[in-house]
Every structure is written in structure tokens, then in C-alpha cells.
Design an enzyme around this catalytic site. Structure first.
Site, PDB file in Angstrom:
ATOM      1  CD  GLU A  44      -2.978  -0.874   2.359  1.00 26.55           C
ATOM      2  OE1 GLU A  44      -3.283   0.266   2.769  1.00 26.55           O
ATOM      3  OE2 GLU A  44      -3.385  -1.916   2.899  1.00 26.55           O
TER       4      GLU A  44
ATOM      5  CG  ASP B 253      -1.535  -1.768   5.745  1.00 26.11           C
ATOM      6  OD1 ASP B 253      -0.385  -2.019   5.367  1.00 26.11           O
ATOM      7  OD2 ASP B 253      -1.918  -0.612   6.022  1.00 26.11           O
TER       8      ASP B 253
ATOM      9  CG  ASP C  36      -6.193  -3.439   7.937  1.00 26.53           C
ATOM     10  OD1 ASP C  36      -6.177  -3.579   6.695  1.00 26.53           O
ATOM     11  OD2 ASP C  36      -5.875  -2.371   8.500  1.00 26.53           O
TER      12      ASP C  36
ATOM     13  CD  GLU D 272     -10.507   0.261   4.302  1.00 28.07           C
ATOM     14  OE1 GLU D 272     -11.022   0.812   3.313  1.00 28.07           O
ATOM     15  OE2 GLU D 272     -11.169  -0.140   5.281  1.00 28.07           O
TER      16      GLU D 272
ATOM     17  CE1 TYR E 265      -1.274  -2.255   9.539  1.00 22.70           C
ATOM     18  CE2 TYR E 265      -3.091  -3.317  10.666  1.00 22.70           C
ATOM     19  CZ  TYR E 265      -2.623  -2.454   9.700  1.00 22.70           C
ATOM     20  OH  TYR E 265      -3.508  -1.786   8.894  1.00 22.70           O
TER      21      TYR E 265
ATOM     22  NE  ARG F 106      -5.077   2.210  10.809  1.00 22.94           N
ATOM     23  CZ  ARG F 106      -4.142   2.517   9.919  1.00 22.94           C
ATOM     24  NH1 ARG F 106      -3.461   1.531   9.330  1.00 22.94           N
ATOM     25  NH2 ARG F 106      -3.880   3.764   9.609  1.00 22.94           N
TER      26      ARG F 106
ATOM     27  CG  HIS G 154      -3.313  -7.769  13.477  1.00 23.66           C
ATOM     28  ND1 HIS G 154      -2.777  -8.368  12.369  1.00 23.66           N
ATOM     29  CD2 HIS G 154      -4.334  -7.009  13.036  1.00 23.66           C
ATOM     30  CE1 HIS G 154      -3.441  -7.980  11.298  1.00 23.66           C
ATOM     31  NE2 HIS G 154      -4.406  -7.167  11.680  1.00 23.66           N
TER      32      HIS G 154
END
Length: 696
Positions: free
Chosen positions: A8, A81, A83, A85, A299, A301, A345
Site C-alpha cells: 500500500e 495491510d 486488516d 482494508e 502492525y 491497528r 494481530h
């Protein structure tokens, strides 16, 4: 054989390339490449809510480059990433490039280290359509709410307004708190506070009146307090009871997104957006001397507190070497996973626990990067250390039917506190030393006084406490906290007052309309249940289209009912009164909120159309011409200070004006360089300076 990895962020490219051979080329998509169209709803509601994605116009050059690179490669890996998204971005890339969705071409990096990258590349998998569908469900839900509700607000309140599932709930939470504060009735109460010392000691300790004649002490007036003080005049104070115990204090858990944002706010005064920006930089990689581009944290988030056994072992190694074996707990510190936490995570931790903050600082990272890394590193290492052991002691002191309580502690073993302690908003541990106090002792009274207090209303939310409330109520998820706060501030529904968040008149009016006509949208439980449904979509328990069907039927009915109820009506946003007078007609000026924020307007509108910018006084005066120094903002939003007579007077500075005057010339003094800087006078020819350390 040639391989293409699509990530990304461009920042990740260097970090990933460092650990892979020349057979791999790495390129960045720079975020999403496809989205719903801006000009229309873009969702076919009648056809199972099918989204109509289009390529983002501004991303056409990136798409063209990615297609060109992919055409010449044997294998394309999608490394968005780890997740929802990132999974959706990978799926969109697969659609653009015509990749087989059954192919194992999706890789994730939970940390951008050699082991993290190699592990990701060794375990490619298919795109997880449950994750993609969860992201699609959120995107479509938010589009439907925004696209259907915003025009309603334009017609009934003001053009340019917007509504959103989570943002409207956040505004309601802030408005509800403001209403609580307004309704709060302050009541008076008194405490009786004493200081004693043991008969053969010079050390004093504090105690508070707890009970009177066997009943809890409740004093509501000065007269009642004076009555007790009179009763205790010339009285003897005897220690009736002493209790000793041992308390073990556990270290704080490793950081989640929420707790990182809260602690960075309390300790570093970072806004949530700043915290996540810096955390993203640390995750994607910064240049470290001797190592090159290196991902410094996992990570960022996540709402999990889990850590890997490998990182635990690395932490133990450091703790033994720098603190000693006794600082390593006999059993590992493990933390419960919250009910709605996504445990995919780890917690936020350093990718290289052996890399200390001082070593990172020496590599020339930015101040923000160093400070946040230090916070994350210390929190993680301390979370794996032994408990702090405290000797606690409490004493009951009696006199004439009144019982005072005193408590204190001493550290038997510092444990994790040797490195780090969590900052708390209500830190008030008693520091009393009661080692000389024994049962039956008569104490010397050093001080006895009544103190007046008033009950306080609940505090306004800060970014940190709002994020905490999001987490506790299940509103949003780690990836949505910052965008939600950013949105409600940008749309002028909420404004900052120091660290506090308070609703604007526009926010309160909009919230009133939403609460009256769309109670489900702004209902905390409903929104939290919707988040749980999205989690169920992610886990493959329910279909994303079923979630949308359940929501839309009721939402459509609410919208139709609201249109009927407010037919022909429009809600006026009240203006904020000021002491300023219109320069044209002499009527009072008021503050209004427009498309670009607050501005001053004549209350005589439409007869008088005079307007001007809102100014924020600083209390300082211009060293050039003597007029007021105002707080201003540059085009990029950076604060600076300038003369109100600009452009006639050119004075401007980044230094903070103070109310303190220069002892040499009487001009306003300015603070230069933060807390550890100095006081300076900008009056031409004066030259006065003083280090802040000298003025303390």
C-alpha cells in the site's frame, strides 16, 4: 523467475526490498485504487446492494504502472495491510489485474522485519473474501447513510452538512456529555483534614475524617465543619487500629490501538491522528544506523493484547541483562482477550526488542518517532517484568467519637516500575510514611482544618477519553477511531477547547435533528450491534448482504417518516454572541459557522453583510506597534502569532506570547523553544533573554 509484490505505502518498498533477493520487485498502490463513484449512490439497492466500483481518476497513472509491471512478471503477490482494508485493496487489485481469486497470491506482514517478511512470503494464501465482504459491508453502509441522510440535513439545517453511522454517534456522545454538564447542580461539601506525627518522630502524615459517632462523615456546610472542629479542640488522638498488608501491582498490558492513543495523549500530548501517523512510520520502516530501512513496531491497528513467545523470550533476555533475574516473573504475564477483540494481530510491540530507544534516537529519527517508539518499547518490556511489591499500612485514629483514616505504602520490590508506569488521569496514591505508628499510640496533632469542596460535573471528552469510550461501548474499531474524530472536527460539529472536545451550535442542532428522527442511527447499542454484525461477516457467520437488508428496511422507513414530520420545516443554527461591534453599522457581531469554519458576521444581516475572520487573542502586545498579538494559522494549519494590524505591521513569530512583561523595556515576553527554552523580548534594541529553568 520474476515476482512482483504490491504494497500500500511507498515507504514500505525500501524496507521490504532490503530483505528479499533481486528476483522480487516491490511497488506501492498508494492506498485504494477503486471506490464507489462520488457523483451518485453507486449501490444497486434492488440487486442485493451490489456496489458499482470505478477506478479512482487520480490513481490512473498508478494503475497503468502496476499493470505494466505485472504483465512482465511470473507471479504477483498482493501485500496490502493485514486488516479488512488491506484485504479489500488486495481484492480490488486482483480485479484490476484479472488475477485468479483461487490463487495463493495474498501475503501479509505483521511486522516489517526479516523474519516477518520471510514468514509472510513463505505462507501465501487466497484472498479472504470474508474480510473483503466485511469491508464492503462497512463501505456500503456508510455510503447509504451518508448519501441518503446528507441531502436531508441540507434541506432541513444547512447545505454542505453530512451524516455518518459512527460520526453521528460520536457527535451524540459529545453533545450528551455537554448536556450532562449543563444540567449538573453543584453542591457544597466539607472535609476535615489533619496532619499528625508519632510522639517520638518528626515525620508527619495526613489523615481524613471518615466517620462521626459511627456514621459516615457527611458535612454539607461550614457550620457543620466548625462544629466538628470545635468538638476536636484540645482533644487527644489515639491510634485505634493499624493494618499491614502486602500488595502486588501488575504491569500495564502491551498497547492496543486504543490504549496507545490514550497514553500518547496523556504522556506526550499527541492527538490521536498524530499518534497513528507516527506509528505508521515506525511500522513501515525508518533508516537505522547499521541496519538500513527497518520496521520498528508491529502492525498498529489492533485490539489484541497477545504477544508471540519469541518476542517474550527477547524481552526476558533484555530484562535479565539490564535489571537482573528477579525482574523476570516466575510465570509469564498473560492478558485476557476482550470479548469483541479481533485477535488476528499481536499487541503493538517493538519488532526488535533488543533495539533500545537510545539506539533508535542516535540513528537520527524524528523527535516524534523517538518519543513514540520509547513509549511503545518501555510499555512492552515492562509488561513482561515482575510485579511491583508494596508494603501497605492503614491506621484508624479516634478522638471524641470521630475516626480519621490514614494510609500509606512503601516499595518492597520495584519490579516493572523500575522502567515504566502507566499514566492515569486519577493518580493520587497516598505518600504517607506510617512506619512509626503503632496501635495505642497518642499522636501529636500538627494541623487540623476544614476544607470546602464542590461536586464537579463530568469532564468533557478528550480525544483519549473518547477513544476509550468508543472501545468500551463497542463503537467503531481500531481503524475507525482516528477517521471518526478527524471527520467531526473537520465538519465543525465539534471543536477543541484545549484538550477537551465540545460541540458547536451546528453540532448540537444537527444532533437534535438526528436524535429526534433517526434514533437508531445515533443509538450506541444499535451501532455496537452493527459492528458485531460486521465482525460476524468477517468470521463467515453471516452474509454481508443480509446485514445490509436488515439495516436498510428500517432505515428507509425512518427516512420517509422524517421527511413527513419535517415537511416545510427548517432548523436554524443559533449564532454565538460576541463583544465585538460591526465596523460598518455598529450592531453586535456574532460568530457563525460556514463551509470553511467559523467567521464573524454582523447581527444586522441581511441589511448589513459585513463579515471578518474570527480572531483569538493571546494577551500579548506587538513589540513593533503595540497592538494586540493574535493566534493565527498558516495555509498548512500550523499555528503562529502575528500583529492584528497585518499587513500594515509585519510582526509575526512562532514564539508563544505571554502576559509576563520584559523587566528591561516593559514589552510582552515570548516563550521560545518549549518548556526547556527561554524567555525572549522581541522589542528592537532590547535583547532581553532568560532561560526558563532560571524562572522556575
Amino acid at each position: 523467475m520474476s515476482n512482483l509484490i504490491i504494497v500500500e505505502s511507498p515507504t514500505k518498498v525500501k524496507t521490504i526490498k532490503r530483505y528479499l533477493s533481486g528476483d522480487y520487485e516491490v511497488i506501492a498502490s498508494k492506498g485504494h485504487l477503486r471506490d464507489l463513484p462520488k457523483s451518485k449512490l453507486g449501490v444497486d439497492i434492488e440487486n442485493s446492494f451490489e456496489p458499482q466500483y470505478i477506478n479512482i481518476k487520480e490513481k490512473e497513472p498508478v494503475i497503468k504502472e502496476i499493470k505494466k509491471k505485472a504483465k512482465g512478471c511470473d507471479k504477483v503477490y498482493l501485500a496490502g495491510d493485514p486488516d479488512r482494508e488491506g484485504e479489500a485493496i488486495s481484492w480490488h487489485l486482483a480485479q484490476i489485474l484479472g488475477l485468479d481469486l483461487n490463487d495463493d497470491n495474498r501475503v501479509t506482514f505483521k511486522e516489517l522485519t526479516e523474519s516477518g517478511i520471510k514468514e509472510g512470503m513463505e505462507h501465501p494464501r487466497r484472498i479472504d473474501m470474508n474480510l473483503v465482504d466485511a469491508q464492503q459491508a462497512r463501505r456500503v453502509l456508510d455510503r447509504i447513510v451518508g448519501y441518503k441522510l446528507s441531502p436531508f440535513l441540507w434541506r432541513k439545517v444547512r447545505r454542505g452538512l453530512s451524516a455518518g453511522r459512527v460520526q453521528s454517534v460520536a457527535v451524540k456522545m459529545i453533545c450528551d456529555r455537554e448536556e450532562e454538564i449543563r444540567r449538573f447542580v453543584t453542591t457544597e461539601y466539607w472535609s476535615i483534614d489533619a496532619r499528625f506525627s508519632a510522639k517520638d518522630s518528626n515525620r508527619t502524615f495526613s489523615a481524613k475524617l471518615e466517620s462521626i459517632d459511627g456514621e459516615k462523615a457527611q458535612l454539607n456546610s461550614k457550620e457543620q465543619a466548625d462544629e466538628i472542629l470545635s468538638r476536636l479542640n484540645d482533644a487527644q488522638f489515639e491510634v485505634a487500629e493499624v493494618k499491614k498488608s502486602v500488595r502486588r501491582k501488575s504491569p500495564a498490558t502491551p498497547f492496543t490501538t486504543s490504549t496507545l492513543q490514550q497514553e500518547a495523549s496523556r504522556r506526550l500530548s499527541f492527538q490521536a491522528r498524530r499518534t497513528m501517523k507516527v506509528a505508521q512510520e515506525l511500522y513501515e520502516g525508518v533508516d537505522i544506523k547499521g541496519l538500513g530501512p527497518t520496521g520498528l513496531i508491529t502492525y498498529m491497528r489492533t485490539d489484541s493484547q497477545r504477544i508471540s513467545e519469541e518476542s517474550r523470550a527477547q524481552a526476558y533476555e533484555y530484562i535479565k541483562a539490564h535489571f537482573g533475574d528477579e525482574y523476570v516473573p516466575e510465570k509469564p504475564n498473560k492478558y485476557k482477550v476482550k470479548g469483541n477483540a479481533q485477535d488476528g494481530h499481536e499487541a503493538i510491540r517493538p519488532s526488535h526488542p533488543e533495539l533500545t530507544p537510545s539506539e533508535v534516537k542516535e540513528s537520527g529519527v524524528t523527535s516524534d518517532q523517538y518519543r513514540l517508539y520509547k513509549l511503545i518499547w518501555e510499555r512492552f518490556i515492562s509488561s513482561q517484568m515482575s510485579k511491583c511489591v508494596m508494603n501497605t499500612i492503614s491506621a484508624s485514629i479516634e478522638s471524641n467519637g470521630c475516626v480519621f483514616k490514614a494510609s500509606g505504602y512503601s516499595i518492597r520490590f520495584d519490579g516493572f516500575t523500575a522502567l515504566y508506569e502507566e499514566t492515569r488521569d486519577d493518580d493520587a496514591e497516598p505518600k504517607n510514611d506510617l512506619t512509626d505508628v503503632k496501635k495505642g499510640d497518642l499522636l501529636k496533632l500538627q494541623e487540623l482544618e476544614g476544607n470546602q469542596h464542590f461536586t464537579q460535573p463530568p469532564a468533557r471528552y478528550t480525544e483519549a477519553t473518547l477513544v476509550k469510550a468508543f472501545e468500551e461501548t463497542g463503537i467503531g474499531r481500531p481503524s475507525t477511531y482516528v477517521p471518526t474524530i478527524t471527520t467531526i472536527l473537520a465538519r465543525n460539529y465539534v471543536e477543541r477547547d484545549g484538550k477537551q472536545l465540545k460541540p458547536t451550535a451546528l453540532g448540537e442542532v444537527t444532533n437534535q435533528v438526528m436524535s429526534e428522527h433517526f434514533d437508531k442511527i445515533v443509538d450506541l447499542k444499535f451501532t455496537a450491534n452493527m459492528e458485531n454484525d460486521l465482525d460476524k461477516v468477517e468470521n463467515g457467520q453471516i452474509k454481508w448482504t443480509d446485514t445490509l437488508k436488515d439495516f436498510y428496511g428500517e432505515f428507509e422507513n425512518e427516512l420517509e417518516e422524517a421527511e413527513r414530520a419535517m415537511d416545510g420545516k427548517r432548523v436554524k443554527v443559533p449564532a454565538e454572541e460576541t463583544n465585538e461591534i460591526c465596523e460598518v453599522c455598529g450592531k453586535p457581531m456574532v460568530i457563525k459557522i460556514g463551509r470553511y469554519g467559523k467567521f464573524m458576521a454582523c447581527s444586522g444581516f441581511p441589511d448589513c453583510t459585513f463579515t471578518k475572520a474570527v480572531v483569538e487573542e493571546t494577551g500579548g502586545y506587538c513589540p513593533y506597534c503595540g497592538k494586540r498579538v493574535l493566534l493565527k494559522k498558516s495555509k498548512k494549519g500550523r499555528k503562529y502569532y502575528g500583529c492584528e494590524d497585518n499587513p500594515n505591521c509585519k510582526f509575526m513569530t512562532w514564539d508563544v506570547p505571554l502576559e509576563e512583561k520584559c523587566p528591561q523595556c516593559g514589552s510582552t515576553l515570548f516563550r521560545k523553544g518549549g518548556k526547556n527554552g527561554k524567555l525572549v523580548c522581541h522589542k528592537e534594541g532590547c535583547g532581553y533573554e532568560k532561560d526558563l529553568s532560571e524562572s522556575e
